[in-house]
Write a protein that holds these residues in place. Structure first.
Motif, mmCIF file in Angstrom:
data_model
loop_
_atom_site.group_PDB
_atom_site.id
_atom_site.type_symbol
_atom_site.label_atom_id
_atom_site.label_comp_id
_atom_site.label_asym_id
_atom_site.label_seq_id
_atom_site.Cartn_x
_atom_site.Cartn_y
_atom_site.Cartn_z
ATOM 1 N N ALA A 1 -30.983 -32.672 7.611
ATOM 2 C CA ALA A 1 -31.871 -32.975 8.741
ATOM 3 C C ALA A 1 -33.329 -33.037 8.284
ATOM 4 C CB ALA A 1 -31.704 -31.935 9.836
ATOM 5 N N LEU A 2 -33.705 -32.168 7.358
ATOM 6 C CA LEU A 2 -35.066 -32.184 6.818
ATOM 7 C C LEU A 2 -35.343 -33.510 6.109
ATOM 8 C CD1 LEU A 2 -37.730 -30.675 6.242
ATOM 9 C CD2 LEU A 2 -36.658 -29.805 4.165
ATOM 10 N N SER A 3 -34.406 -33.935 5.286
ATOM 11 C CA SER A 3 -34.555 -35.212 4.582
ATOM 12 C C SER A 3 -34.619 -36.379 5.553
ATOM 13 C CB SER A 3 -33.392 -35.424 3.609
ATOM 14 O OG SER A 3 -33.377 -34.423 2.633
ATOM 15 N N LYS A 4 -33.746 -36.364 6.547
ATOM 16 C CA LYS A 4 -33.708 -37.448 7.532
ATOM 17 C C LYS A 4 -35.033 -37.534 8.295
ATOM 18 C CE LYS A 4 -31.167 -39.179 11.504
ATOM 19 N NZ LYS A 4 -30.093 -38.957 12.456
ATOM 20 N N LYS A 5 -35.536 -36.387 8.728
ATOM 21 C CA LYS A 5 -36.793 -36.354 9.477
ATOM 22 C C LYS A 5 -37.960 -36.825 8.612
ATOM 23 C CE LYS A 5 -39.197 -34.892 13.102
ATOM 24 N NZ LYS A 5 -39.111 -35.528 14.387
ATOM 25 N N ALA A 6 -37.974 -36.415 7.350
ATOM 26 C CA ALA A 6 -39.064 -36.782 6.446
ATOM 27 C C ALA A 6 -39.078 -38.274 6.143
ATOM 28 C CB ALA A 6 -38.965 -35.975 5.158
ATOM 29 N N LEU A 7 -37.912 -38.885 6.116
ATOM 30 C CA LEU A 7 -37.815 -40.289 5.705
ATOM 31 C C LEU A 7 -37.551 -41.263 6.846
ATOM 32 C CD1 LEU A 7 -35.749 -39.724 2.452
ATOM 33 C CD2 LEU A 7 -38.224 -40.041 2.675
ATOM 34 N N GLU A 8 -37.473 -40.786 8.075
ATOM 35 C CA GLU A 8 -37.059 -41.646 9.181
ATOM 36 C C GLU A 8 -38.010 -42.808 9.458
ATOM 37 O OE1 GLU A 8 -36.562 -39.315 12.707
ATOM 38 O OE2 GLU A 8 -38.663 -38.789 12.846
ATOM 39 N N ARG A 9 -39.278 -42.672 9.133
ATOM 40 C CA ARG A 9 -40.223 -43.765 9.405
ATOM 41 C C ARG A 9 -40.368 -44.726 8.229
ATOM 42 N NH1 ARG A 9 -44.904 -40.109 12.041
ATOM 43 N NH2 ARG A 9 -44.099 -40.032 14.163
ATOM 44 N N LEU A 10 -39.732 -44.439 7.137
ATOM 45 C CA LEU A 10 -39.892 -45.273 5.951
ATOM 46 C C LEU A 10 -39.550 -46.746 6.203
ATOM 47 C CD1 LEU A 10 -40.862 -45.093 3.071
ATOM 48 C CD2 LEU A 10 -38.531 -44.587 2.369
ATOM 49 N N PRO A 11 -38.447 -47.058 6.903
ATOM 50 C CA PRO A 11 -38.173 -48.478 7.182
ATOM 51 C C PRO A 11 -39.300 -49.157 7.971
ATOM 52 C CG PRO A 11 -36.205 -47.183 7.569
ATOM 53 C CD PRO A 11 -37.341 -46.212 7.351
ATOM 54 N N GLU A 12 -39.870 -48.454 8.951
ATOM 55 C CA GLU A 12 -41.000 -48.993 9.717
ATOM 56 C C GLU A 12 -42.201 -49.227 8.809
ATOM 57 O OE1 GLU A 12 -42.201 -46.360 12.873
ATOM 58 O OE2 GLU A 12 -40.120 -45.912 13.354
ATOM 59 N N ASP A 13 -42.427 -48.293 7.898
ATOM 60 C CA ASP A 13 -43.560 -48.398 6.983
ATOM 61 C C ASP A 13 -43.432 -49.626 6.073
ATOM 62 O OD1 ASP A 13 -44.464 -46.064 8.114
ATOM 63 O OD2 ASP A 13 -44.063 -44.812 6.364
ATOM 64 N N VAL A 14 -42.235 -49.907 5.620
ATOM 65 C CA VAL A 14 -42.013 -51.077 4.754
ATOM 66 C C VAL A 14 -42.315 -52.357 5.541
ATOM 67 C CG1 VAL A 14 -40.275 -52.405 3.496
ATOM 68 C CG2 VAL A 14 -40.359 -49.924 3.248
ATOM 69 N N VAL A 15 -41.818 -52.440 6.760
ATOM 70 C CA VAL A 15 -42.075 -53.612 7.605
ATOM 71 C C VAL A 15 -43.575 -53.725 7.881
ATOM 72 C CG1 VAL A 15 -41.723 -54.615 9.903
ATOM 73 C CG2 VAL A 15 -39.792 -53.653 8.647
ATOM 74 N N ASP A 16 -44.209 -52.604 8.193
ATOM 75 C CA ASP A 16 -45.640 -52.609 8.462
ATOM 76 C C ASP A 16 -46.428 -53.137 7.267
ATOM 77 O OD1 ASP A 16 -48.069 -51.785 10.041
ATOM 78 O OD2 ASP A 16 -48.335 -50.492 8.282
ATOM 79 N N TYR A 17 -46.072 -52.700 6.079
ATOM 80 C CA TYR A 17 -46.772 -53.153 4.883
ATOM 81 C C TYR A 17 -46.662 -54.671 4.728
ATOM 82 C CZ TYR A 17 -47.823 -54.249 0.067
ATOM 83 O OH TYR A 17 -48.331 -54.835 -1.064
ATOM 84 N N PHE A 18 -45.471 -55.193 4.864
ATOM 85 C CA PHE A 18 -45.278 -56.623 4.637
ATOM 86 C C PHE A 18 -45.836 -57.498 5.757
ATOM 87 C CE2 PHE A 18 -42.208 -55.105 1.476
ATOM 88 C CZ PHE A 18 -42.651 -55.845 0.401
ATOM 89 N N THR A 19 -45.930 -56.968 6.955
ATOM 90 C CA THR A 19 -46.483 -57.763 8.058
ATOM 91 C C THR A 19 -47.988 -57.648 8.167
ATOM 92 O OG1 THR A 19 -46.056 -55.993 9.650
ATOM 93 C CG2 THR A 19 -44.374 -57.714 9.421
ATOM 94 N N CYS A 20 -48.590 -56.638 7.531
ATOM 95 C CA CYS A 20 -50.050 -56.473 7.563
ATOM 96 C C CYS A 20 -50.759 -57.269 6.477
ATOM 97 C CB CYS A 20 -50.419 -54.996 7.403
ATOM 98 S SG CYS A 20 -50.110 -54.046 8.887
ATOM 99 N N LYS A 21 -50.010 -57.834 5.553
ATOM 100 C CA LYS A 21 -50.652 -58.554 4.438
ATOM 101 C C LYS A 21 -51.231 -59.867 4.875
ATOM 102 C CE LYS A 21 -49.287 -57.733 0.248
ATOM 103 N NZ LYS A 21 -48.641 -57.931 -0.985
#
Length: 84
Positions: A64-84
């Motif tokens: 659960a700790l790992s899941k909570k820590a990494l749950e936004r990572l997919p959003e972050d990847v999309v954010d990076y590629f759409t902000c360029k």
């Protein structure tokens, strides 16, 4: 412990938005993490690619700790590629 200069930390993370980085902070100890939790709950455009997790809340459940820590990572990847 807590971040002692939260304003500088927020500014630094905001200035890194053009980089392919996500910041995951795990709060360890008995410190007051109120400001970190408030920042974590802000909208993505205000908090940047930042995630905060309190270790003591999930210390006995590593999955659960790992899941909570990494749950936004997919959003972050999309954010990076759409902000360029």
């Amino acid at each position: 412990g807590v971040v002692n200069d939260l304003d500088s930390t927020k500014k630094f993370i905001s200035n890194c938005r053009h980089l392919p980085l996500s910041f995951v902070v795990v709060g360890i100890g008995r410190a007051d993490f109120t400001e970190m939790n408030e920042w974590n709950e802000q909208q993505p455009d205000l908090r940047g690619r930042f995630t905060f997790v309190e270790f003591r809340d999930l210390q006995f459940d590593p999955a659960a700790l790992s899941k909570k820590a990494l749950e936004r990572l997919p959003e972050d990847v999309v954010d990076y590629f759409t902000c360029k």
